[in-house]
Design a protein around this motif. Structure first.
Motif, PDB file in Angstrom:
ATOM      1  N   PRO A 175     -25.874  19.498  44.213  1.00 38.86           N
ATOM      2  CA  PRO A 175     -26.766  19.854  43.089  1.00 38.86           C
ATOM      3  C   PRO A 175     -26.075  19.861  41.733  1.00 38.86           C
ATOM      4  CG  PRO A 175     -26.182  21.819  44.335  1.00 38.86           C
ATOM      5  CD  PRO A 175     -25.658  20.642  45.116  1.00 38.86           C
ATOM      6  N   LEU A 176     -24.723  19.960  41.702  1.00 37.43           N
ATOM      7  CA  LEU A 176     -24.004  20.002  40.422  1.00 37.43           C
ATOM      8  C   LEU A 176     -23.549  18.617  39.995  1.00 37.43           C
ATOM      9  CD1 LEU A 176     -21.658  23.097  40.915  1.00 37.43           C
ATOM     10  CD2 LEU A 176     -23.950  23.055  39.940  1.00 37.43           C
ATOM     11  N   GLY A 177     -24.256  17.589  40.428  1.00 42.59           N
ATOM     12  CA  GLY A 177     -23.816  16.221  40.134  1.00 42.59           C
ATOM     13  C   GLY A 177     -23.883  15.809  38.677  1.00 42.59           C
ATOM     14  N   HIS A 178     -24.401  16.659  37.812  1.00 43.45           N
ATOM     15  CA  HIS A 178     -24.416  16.350  36.381  1.00 43.45           C
ATOM     16  C   HIS A 178     -24.089  17.629  35.601  1.00 43.45           C
ATOM     17  CE1 HIS A 178     -25.217  13.978  32.900  1.00 43.45           C
ATOM     18  NE2 HIS A 178     -25.666  12.963  33.606  1.00 43.45           N
ATOM     19  N   ASP A 179     -24.169  17.561  34.263  1.00 47.50           N
ATOM     20  CA  ASP A 179     -23.823  18.716  33.420  1.00 47.50           C
ATOM     21  C   ASP A 179     -24.502  19.997  33.910  1.00 47.50           C
ATOM     22  OD1 ASP A 179     -22.572  16.771  31.819  1.00 47.50           O
ATOM     23  OD2 ASP A 179     -24.368  16.500  30.605  1.00 47.50           O
ATOM     24  N   PHE A 180     -23.751  21.089  33.942  1.00 45.31           N
ATOM     25  CA  PHE A 180     -24.320  22.342  34.443  1.00 45.31           C
ATOM     26  C   PHE A 180     -23.822  23.542  33.650  1.00 45.31           C
ATOM     27  CE2 PHE A 180     -20.659  24.058  36.811  1.00 45.31           C
ATOM     28  CZ  PHE A 180     -19.875  22.919  36.967  1.00 45.31           C
ATOM     29  N   ALA A 181     -24.584  24.623  33.740  1.00 45.52           N
ATOM     30  CA  ALA A 181     -24.206  25.881  33.096  1.00 45.52           C
ATOM     31  C   ALA A 181     -24.119  26.968  34.154  1.00 45.52           C
ATOM     32  CB  ALA A 181     -25.237  26.266  32.035  1.00 45.52           C
ATOM     33  N   VAL A 182     -23.170  27.862  33.968  1.00 48.86           N
ATOM     34  CA  VAL A 182     -22.956  28.975  34.897  1.00 48.86           C
ATOM     35  C   VAL A 182     -23.273  30.275  34.153  1.00 48.86           C
ATOM     36  CG1 VAL A 182     -21.274  30.130  36.384  1.00 48.86           C
ATOM     37  CG2 VAL A 182     -21.148  27.649  36.047  1.00 48.86           C
ATOM     38  N   ILE A 183     -24.189  31.045  34.688  1.00 47.45           N
ATOM     39  CA  ILE A 183     -24.641  32.276  34.024  1.00 47.45           C
ATOM     40  C   ILE A 183     -24.677  33.423  35.027  1.00 47.45           C
ATOM     41  CG2 ILE A 183     -26.547  33.373  32.758  1.00 47.45           C
ATOM     42  CD1 ILE A 183     -27.456  30.725  31.785  1.00 47.45           C
ATOM     43  N   SER A 184     -24.122  34.552  34.634  1.00 48.56           N
ATOM     44  CA  SER A 184     -24.248  35.769  35.434  1.00 48.56           C
ATOM     45  C   SER A 184     -25.449  36.562  34.940  1.00 48.56           C
ATOM     46  CB  SER A 184     -22.977  36.613  35.298  1.00 48.56           C
ATOM     47  OG  SER A 184     -23.214  37.915  35.809  1.00 48.56           O
ATOM     48  N   LEU A 185     -26.256  37.050  35.865  1.00 50.78           N
ATOM     49  CA  LEU A 185     -27.409  37.880  35.468  1.00 50.78           C
ATOM     50  C   LEU A 185     -27.057  39.361  35.377  1.00 50.78           C
ATOM     51  CD1 LEU A 185     -30.608  36.470  37.211  1.00 50.78           C
ATOM     52  CD2 LEU A 185     -29.501  35.768  35.091  1.00 50.78           C
ATOM     53  N   SER A 186     -25.776  39.682  35.533  1.00 48.18           N
ATOM     54  CA  SER A 186     -25.404  41.089  35.432  1.00 48.18           C
ATOM     55  C   SER A 186     -25.386  41.526  33.966  1.00 48.18           C
ATOM     56  CB  SER A 186     -24.028  41.332  36.056  1.00 48.18           C
ATOM     57  OG  SER A 186     -23.615  42.659  35.751  1.00 48.18           O
ATOM     58  N   ASP A 187     -26.207  42.518  33.645  1.00 47.01           N
ATOM     59  CA  ASP A 187     -26.237  43.020  32.273  1.00 47.01           C
ATOM     60  C   ASP A 187     -25.475  44.343  32.148  1.00 47.01           C
ATOM     61  OD1 ASP A 187     -28.044  44.427  33.761  1.00 47.01           O
ATOM     62  OD2 ASP A 187     -29.658  44.386  32.278  1.00 47.01           O
ATOM     63  N   LEU A 188     -24.554  44.585  33.072  1.00 47.74           N
ATOM     64  CA  LEU A 188     -23.742  45.797  32.972  1.00 47.74           C
ATOM     65  C   LEU A 188     -22.799  45.705  31.775  1.00 47.74           C
ATOM     66  CD1 LEU A 188     -22.829  46.376  36.744  1.00 47.74           C
ATOM     67  CD2 LEU A 188     -24.617  47.470  35.395  1.00 47.74           C
ATOM     68  N   LEU A 189     -22.268  44.493  31.505  1.00 48.94           N
ATOM     69  CA  LEU A 189     -21.298  44.329  30.408  1.00 48.94           C
ATOM     70  C   LEU A 189     -21.794  43.386  29.318  1.00 48.94           C
ATOM     71  CD1 LEU A 189     -18.123  43.889  32.654  1.00 48.94           C
ATOM     72  CD2 LEU A 189     -18.695  45.915  31.331  1.00 48.94           C
TER      73      LEU A 189
ATOM     74  N   CYS B  56     -13.354   9.683  55.419  1.00 49.56           N
ATOM     75  CA  CYS B  56     -13.266  10.593  54.271  1.00 49.56           C
ATOM     76  C   CYS B  56     -13.412   9.804  52.982  1.00 49.56           C
ATOM     77  CB  CYS B  56     -11.911  11.301  54.220  1.00 49.56           C
ATOM     78  SG  CYS B  56     -11.745  12.693  55.323  1.00 49.56           S
ATOM     79  N   VAL B  57     -14.271  10.268  52.103  1.00 54.25           N
ATOM     80  CA  VAL B  57     -14.305   9.767  50.725  1.00 54.25           C
ATOM     81  C   VAL B  57     -13.624  10.825  49.874  1.00 54.25           C
ATOM     82  CG1 VAL B  57     -15.766   9.140  48.771  1.00 54.25           C
ATOM     83  CG2 VAL B  57     -16.477   8.562  51.100  1.00 54.25           C
ATOM     84  N   ILE B  58     -12.619  10.424  49.107  1.00 58.56           N
ATOM     85  CA  ILE B  58     -11.885  11.432  48.333  1.00 58.56           C
ATOM     86  C   ILE B  58     -12.314  11.438  46.867  1.00 58.56           C
ATOM     87  CG2 ILE B  58      -9.874  11.465  49.863  1.00 58.56           C
ATOM     88  CD1 ILE B  58      -8.446   9.633  47.843  1.00 58.56           C
ATOM     89  N   SER B  59     -12.301  12.656  46.294  1.00 55.82           N
ATOM     90  CA  SER B  59     -12.536  12.856  44.860  1.00 55.82           C
ATOM     91  C   SER B  59     -11.438  13.783  44.375  1.00 55.82           C
ATOM     92  CB  SER B  59     -13.874  13.574  44.629  1.00 55.82           C
ATOM     93  OG  SER B  59     -14.937  12.700  44.425  1.00 55.82           O
ATOM     94  N   SER B  60     -10.971  13.600  43.157  1.00 52.93           N
ATOM     95  CA  SER B  60     -10.068  14.625  42.623  1.00 52.93           C
ATOM     96  C   SER B  60     -10.917  15.818  42.203  1.00 52.93           C
ATOM     97  CB  SER B  60      -9.260  14.084  41.456  1.00 52.93           C
ATOM     98  OG  SER B  60     -10.048  14.023  40.309  1.00 52.93           O
ATOM     99  N   GLY B  61     -10.306  16.979  42.087  1.00 52.83           N
ATOM    100  CA  GLY B  61     -11.041  18.185  41.718  1.00 52.83           C
ATOM    101  C   GLY B  61     -12.035  18.564  42.784  1.00 52.83           C
ATOM    102  N   ASP B  62     -13.225  18.928  42.359  1.00 52.59           N
ATOM    103  CA  ASP B  62     -14.316  19.249  43.277  1.00 52.59           C
ATOM    104  C   ASP B  62     -15.241  18.041  43.362  1.00 52.59           C
ATOM    105  OD1 ASP B  62     -15.909  21.346  44.789  1.00 52.59           O
ATOM    106  OD2 ASP B  62     -17.378  20.619  43.347  1.00 52.59           O
ATOM    107  N   PRO B  63     -15.559  17.563  44.562  1.00 60.97           N
ATOM    108  CA  PRO B  63     -16.359  16.331  44.665  1.00 60.97           C
ATOM    109  C   PRO B  63     -17.792  16.511  44.196  1.00 60.97           C
ATOM    110  CG  PRO B  63     -16.064  17.304  46.832  1.00 60.97           C
ATOM    111  CD  PRO B  63     -15.210  18.106  45.879  1.00 60.97           C
ATOM    112  N   GLY B  64     -18.233  17.767  44.039  1.00 61.19           N
ATOM    113  CA  GLY B  64     -19.588  18.030  43.573  1.00 61.19           C
ATOM    114  C   GLY B  64     -19.730  17.978  42.060  1.00 61.19           C
ATOM    115  N   VAL B  65     -18.604  18.023  41.335  1.00 56.94           N
ATOM    116  CA  VAL B  65     -18.618  18.055  39.868  1.00 56.94           C
ATOM    117  C   VAL B  65     -18.201  16.690  39.339  1.00 56.94           C
ATOM    118  CG1 VAL B  65     -17.654  19.193  37.825  1.00 56.94           C
ATOM    119  CG2 VAL B  65     -18.131  20.530  39.890  1.00 56.94           C
TER     120      VAL B  65
END
Lengths: 246, 246
Positions: A126-140, B79-88
């Motif tokens: 699912p991360l095969g293209h540009d992605f953003a990582v967000i935490s939903l924790s609003d503690l901090l 095996c197909v190899i990718s550097s880093g994480d193959p999903g990114v």
């Protein structure tokens, strides 16, 4: 160098030993003191036998960093452990902040396979293209900041990896996130949900943005919301990079 | 199961053997056929001795996926190899797309330490809060989409990890990215630049958004642009999570 000790912040990866790097394993083996959340210490129990283990509960992050720095200053070889990658909502930043301006050269971060990479691998790609990582924790973090980021990422068609979606005390944030994302994405947008990746009780589910609120989600869950191109291929979730496959 | 072969898309991590997981190593050891970019095959040369190695240049991703699927259908262990994480930005999505709807259960993705995690670890902890990962390669993605994502991520105060910032043929994109980011962020925003993480020729530099254009950057470089809270602590780059450290 060994006389003045060292301090390594070590990423354990998602949980199973086989997803740990050789570098992380070696760091643990050479350490005298291991500092971490007891749930993570339990994951590596037989690796840390005979070492001083400082196990503190989940909310005691500041105290863990302080103890680690204190032991370093006593000349000990110290590992602070984080699950996943210690740089991603892990202990790396807190340990470096605690050290302050004079981070010595015997302090290093040992990267690990992040929770996001682990969840994605179990879902497919699912991360095969540009992605953003967000935490939903609003503690901090103020909730307005989190809302703004959710909206911006959805509008710009990033794949979204959501961490800390829910806990016993934080039960409404994921529902609100769903509302915000639905402003910019259709309800049939593909969503993947992974609980306990590479750990006992692992569960992988593919659903849609419209049904996200029905999914079983807790603090050990990563939610990945696809972009406009993400689709199901058999049991897998795939975000194409854009290659002409056929 | 072994009679009908399998197909594993394996993340090698950033490059050095010590940052590879046990699971990735085991996958390579059990494989009969290894498919990959020859630069990455060279990284694991002594692990793949005696195996059928299909080395194809960087632009032949589609062909690599096709050959791997063909060998799988012949009942081989591939095996197909990718550097880093193959999903990114790696081979995971392309292999699954090539398999199509009937991805069999003898196909799996083995996650690795991503280029982003590796670069962050060498810089300190710049990914300590919500972040976005963007590739500046417009070979497969319209440049307008990339511009929109850069603007949205900067405006919402994400830390930004930029991959594929420059190549011999793509020399203006990073300068344009700098212009877009500067609309939303002050020129003294902290920036980290890592070339050849965990490989020969490794170089780590901390600079600012205003001076980004002067940095030495190539296709083996990851650029991390801090959010409004990211700061230098001694030689390190740290994005606080928000804990009260003092």
């Amino acid at each position: 160098m060994s006389e003045r000790g060292n301090l390594l912040v070590v990423g354990l990866g998602p949980g199973h030993r086989s997803a740990m790097t050789a570098q992380a394993l070696e760091a643990l083996q050479h350490a005298e003191v291991i500092v971490g959340y007891h749930g993570y210490l339990a994951l590596i129990e037989e690796l840390v036998e005979g070492k001083e283990c400082v196990a503190l509960p989940l909310t005691e992050e500041v105290q863990r960093a302080r103890i680690a720095v204190e032991r370093l200053r006593q000349g000990r070889r110290v590992c602070v452990i984080s699950s996943g990658d210690p740089g991603v909502y892990g202990m790396a930043s807190l340990v470096l902040e605690t050290l302050g301006e004079d981070a010595p050269d015997n302090v290093a971060i040992i990267p690990g396979v992040s929770a996001v990479s682990a969840a994605a691998a179990l879902l497919g790609a699912p991360l095969g293209h540009d992605f953003a990582v967000i935490s939903l924790s609003d503690l901090l973090t103020p909730w307005e900041v989190i809302e703004r980021r959710l909206g911006a990422a959805a509008q710009a068609d990033f794949v979204l990896a959501i961490l800390n979606p829910k806990s016993q005390r934080r039960d409404w944030q994921l529902g609100r996130a769903q509302e915000i994302l639905t402003v910019h994405r259709p309800p049939d947008t593909a969503v993947g949900i992974v609980r306990n990746a590479y750990r006992p009780g692992q569960a992988v589910e593919v659903t849609t943005l419209g049904r996200l609120a029905d999914a079983v989600v807790d603090m050990f869950t990563t939610v990945i919301v696809g972009n406009s191109q993400t689709r199901r291929l058999g049991p897998k979730l795939v975000t194409p990079r854009g290659y002409d496959v056929h």
